[in-house]
Scaffold this motif. Structure first.
Motif, PDB file in Angstrom:
ATOM      1  N   UNK A 197       0.826  -1.201   0.000  1.00 15.32           N
ATOM      2  CA  UNK A 197       0.000   0.000   0.000  1.00 15.32           C
ATOM      3  C   UNK A 197       0.867   1.260   0.000  1.00 15.32           C
ATOM      4  N   UNK A 198       1.916   1.258   0.809  1.00 18.02           N
ATOM      5  CA  UNK A 198       2.824   2.408   0.839  1.00 18.02           C
ATOM      6  C   UNK A 198       3.511   2.616  -0.508  1.00 18.02           C
ATOM      7  N   UNK A 199       3.890   1.510  -1.147  1.00 23.23           N
ATOM      8  CA  UNK A 199       4.555   1.608  -2.444  1.00 23.23           C
ATOM      9  C   UNK A 199       3.626   2.234  -3.477  1.00 23.23           C
ATOM     10  N   UNK A 200       2.367   1.843  -3.471  1.00 28.41           N
ATOM     11  CA  UNK A 200       1.402   2.453  -4.380  1.00 28.41           C
ATOM     12  C   UNK A 200       1.248   3.942  -4.094  1.00 28.41           C
ATOM     13  N   UNK A 201       1.177   4.300  -2.815  1.00 28.69           N
ATOM     14  CA  UNK A 201       1.032   5.708  -2.446  1.00 28.69           C
ATOM     15  C   UNK A 201       2.186   6.538  -2.996  1.00 28.69           C
ATOM     16  N   UNK A 202       3.398   6.046  -2.846  1.00 29.32           N
ATOM     17  CA  UNK A 202       4.563   6.784  -3.347  1.00 29.32           C
ATOM     18  C   UNK A 202       4.589   6.803  -4.877  1.00 29.32           C
ATOM     19  N   UNK A 203       4.152   5.725  -5.511  1.00 29.99           N
ATOM     20  CA  UNK A 203       4.113   5.695  -6.977  1.00 29.99           C
ATOM     21  C   UNK A 203       3.112   6.710  -7.509  1.00 29.99           C
ATOM     22  N   UNK A 204       1.942   6.802  -6.871  1.00 28.68           N
ATOM     23  CA  UNK A 204       0.969   7.800  -7.306  1.00 28.68           C
ATOM     24  C   UNK A 204       1.541   9.211  -7.182  1.00 28.68           C
ATOM     25  N   UNK A 205       2.212   9.479  -6.075  1.00 23.82           N
ATOM     26  CA  UNK A 205       2.784  10.826  -5.884  1.00 23.82           C
ATOM     27  C   UNK A 205       3.818  11.139  -6.953  1.00 23.82           C
ATOM     28  N   UNK A 206       4.568  10.111  -7.379  1.00 26.07           N
ATOM     29  CA  UNK A 206       5.606  10.324  -8.376  1.00 26.07           C
ATOM     30  C   UNK A 206       5.037  10.537  -9.776  1.00 26.07           C
ATOM     31  N   UNK A 207       4.039   9.738 -10.165  1.00 22.79           N
ATOM     32  CA  UNK A 207       3.587   9.785 -11.562  1.00 22.79           C
ATOM     33  C   UNK A 207       2.347  10.664 -11.768  1.00 22.79           C
ATOM     34  N   UNK A 208       1.495  10.783 -10.749  1.00 16.45           N
ATOM     35  CA  UNK A 208       0.275  11.591 -10.857  1.00 16.45           C
ATOM     36  C   UNK A 208       0.113  12.420  -9.576  1.00 16.45           C
ATOM     37  N   UNK A 209       0.931  13.451  -9.418  1.00 20.45           N
ATOM     38  CA  UNK A 209       0.936  14.198  -8.142  1.00 20.45           C
ATOM     39  C   UNK A 209      -0.392  14.852  -7.804  1.00 20.45           C
ATOM     40  N   UNK A 210      -1.244  15.110  -8.819  1.00 23.21           N
ATOM     41  CA  UNK A 210      -2.533  15.734  -8.524  1.00 23.21           C
ATOM     42  C   UNK A 210      -3.516  14.795  -7.845  1.00 23.21           C
ATOM     43  N   UNK A 211      -3.146  13.531  -7.692  1.00 20.36           N
ATOM     44  CA  UNK A 211      -3.944  12.655  -6.834  1.00 20.36           C
ATOM     45  C   UNK A 211      -4.078  13.274  -5.446  1.00 20.36           C
ATOM     46  N   UNK A 212      -3.022  13.944  -4.991  1.00 13.01           N
ATOM     47  CA  UNK A 212      -3.002  14.514  -3.648  1.00 13.01           C
ATOM     48  C   UNK A 212      -3.044  16.039  -3.626  1.00 13.01           C
ATOM     49  N   UNK A 213      -2.654  16.676  -4.717  1.00  9.45           N
ATOM     50  CA  UNK A 213      -2.501  18.127  -4.720  1.00  9.45           C
ATOM     51  C   UNK A 213      -3.257  18.724  -5.905  1.00  9.45           C
ATOM     52  N   UNK A 214      -4.175  19.627  -5.605  1.00 10.73           N
ATOM     53  CA  UNK A 214      -4.937  20.306  -6.648  1.00 10.73           C
ATOM     54  C   UNK A 214      -5.533  21.547  -6.016  1.00 10.73           C
ATOM     55  N   UNK A 215      -5.765  22.563  -6.844  1.00 12.72           N
ATOM     56  CA  UNK A 215      -6.267  23.835  -6.291  1.00 12.72           C
ATOM     57  C   UNK A 215      -7.624  23.690  -5.613  1.00 12.72           C
ATOM     58  N   UNK A 216      -8.383  22.654  -5.966  1.00 10.77           N
ATOM     59  CA  UNK A 216      -9.710  22.478  -5.351  1.00 10.77           C
ATOM     60  C   UNK A 216      -9.656  21.734  -4.021  1.00 10.77           C
ATOM     61  N   UNK A 217      -8.521  21.123  -3.712  1.00  7.46           N
ATOM     62  CA  UNK A 217      -8.404  20.321  -2.487  1.00  7.46           C
ATOM     63  C   UNK A 217      -8.049  21.229  -1.316  1.00  7.46           C
ATOM     64  N   UNK A 218      -8.828  21.132  -0.276  1.00  4.66           N
ATOM     65  CA  UNK A 218      -8.537  21.879   0.946  1.00  4.66           C
ATOM     66  C   UNK A 218      -7.894  20.936   1.953  1.00  4.66           C
ATOM     67  N   UNK A 219      -6.744  21.326   2.476  1.00  4.10           N
ATOM     68  CA  UNK A 219      -6.036  20.486   3.424  1.00  4.10           C
ATOM     69  C   UNK A 219      -4.886  19.747   2.756  1.00  4.10           C
ATOM     70  N   UNK A 220      -4.102  19.121   3.577  1.00  2.00           N
ATOM     71  CA  UNK A 220      -2.880  18.440   3.140  1.00  2.00           C
ATOM     72  C   UNK A 220      -3.138  16.938   3.087  1.00  2.00           C
ATOM     73  N   UNK A 221      -3.627  16.443   1.948  1.00  2.00           N
ATOM     74  CA  UNK A 221      -3.932  15.018   1.830  1.00  2.00           C
ATOM     75  C   UNK A 221      -2.688  14.167   1.975  1.00  2.00           C
ATOM     76  N   UNK A 222      -1.605  14.587   1.341  1.00  2.00           N
ATOM     77  CA  UNK A 222      -0.382  13.784   1.416  1.00  2.00           C
ATOM     78  C   UNK A 222       0.160  13.765   2.843  1.00  2.00           C
ATOM     79  N   UNK A 223       0.146  14.889   3.510  1.00  2.68           N
ATOM     80  CA  UNK A 223       0.621  14.937   4.893  1.00  2.68           C
ATOM     81  C   UNK A 223      -0.211  14.029   5.793  1.00  2.68           C
ATOM     82  N   UNK A 224      -1.526  14.024   5.584  1.00  2.00           N
ATOM     83  CA  UNK A 224      -2.393  13.148   6.362  1.00  2.00           C
ATOM     84  C   UNK A 224      -2.072  11.688   6.087  1.00  2.00           C
ATOM     85  N   UNK A 225      -1.920  11.354   4.813  1.00  2.00           N
ATOM     86  CA  UNK A 225      -1.609   9.970   4.453  1.00  2.00           C
ATOM     87  C   UNK A 225      -0.254   9.550   5.015  1.00  2.00           C
TER      88      UNK A 225
END
Length: 270
Positions: free
Chosen positions: A204-232
């Protein structure tokens, strides 16, 4: 190891509100079912894991639980999956119904997770049918494995992904990371079958890091309020492993012996 799979029955008065069609939980390897990702994989096939979920609660919309695909299935078939029809036939019928005229079609993992019972590993290779459908599927409904997974997977609600959210604005399809993403799905399925909590968490952790590397907007986008990656990251640090159920919010899937505060258990459809 034998763990009771008995769950508290859903009151009859809730059946109408929840419905009888299953939900789908995506675990490690998600996004490898999209051809634009799998075609960058130098080590095909890449794998991901889906779990067919009994409708014991009404899951949040826009949370990575295939609620949109579930609605299309209800329009096609009513409130029950068709009996006595091959699962791959149903997957393709549902895929066609959901994705007709769609510029960005959803991946077939949504349909597979609703229709195939139990826990399934889906293998994707862009050279086979363009990568739109799995080139191989391995599933298990072994009672001990199912009961173990139900005991170690916990869902922590975060919130529905916001309107206007787009996870595909930035695509960094580095072949090494795509290969790692596809390998995380295979590792996840092997860990589940072996009932290995540490290995499950690592996948699960490996998938989380892979998503951050290849599709960073999974966690970061102007419409997202709060720090999703920090929470995860907090859950990944506190427990054997964690990942998001979908893009831009949904639930955090936590692999742990002890349930995190505010979490709920899953119920696998077998």
């Amino acid at each position: 190891m034998t763990v009771s799979t008995d769950a508290a029955p859903t009151p009859a008065s809730l059946h109408g509100a929840i419905g009888n069609l299953p939900y789908r939980l995506q675990m490690a390897g998600g996004w490898i079912d999209q051809p634009f990702v799998s075609e960058a994989n130098p080590e095909p096939p890449g794998s991901m894991v889906v779990v067919s979920m009994r409708p014991t609660v009404k899951y949040m919309e826009r949370s990575g639980m295939a609620t949109g695909t579930r609605r299309v299935a209800q329009e096609l078939w009513g409130d029950e999956l068709p009996a006595h029809r091959a699962p791959d036939e149903l997957v393709r019928e549902l895929y066609e119904a959901e994705n007709q005229a769609q510029a960005e079609p959803s991946g077939s993992q949504d349909m597979c997770g609703l229709i195939y019972p139990g826990i399934s590993r889906l293998d994707y290779d862009a050279s086979i049918e363009g990568g739109w459908f799995p080139c191989d599927i391995e599933s298990t409904t072994d009672p001990d494995v199912v009961a173990w997974l139900e005991s170690v997977v916990h869902l922590v609600p975060v919130g529905e992904r916001p309107d206007g959210y787009n996870p595909l604005l930035t695509k960094n399809l580095d072949p090494e990371w795509v290969a790692r993403l596809g390998a995380s799905g295979a590792a996840c399925y092997d860990a589940i079958v072996a009932m290995d909590l540490a290995a499950l968490g690592e996948s699960l952790n490996e998938t989380s890091h892979a998503w951050k590397a290849i599709l960073p907007n999974v966690y970061e986008h102007e419409t997202i309020k709060g720090d999703l990656w920090g929470l995860l990251e907090g859950y990944m640090s506190a427990y054997p492993g964690a990942m998001q159920s979908g893009c831009g919010g949904g639930y955090i899937i936590v692999a742990a012996d002890d349930p995190p505060a505010g979490s709920s258990r899953i119920s696998v459809r077998v």
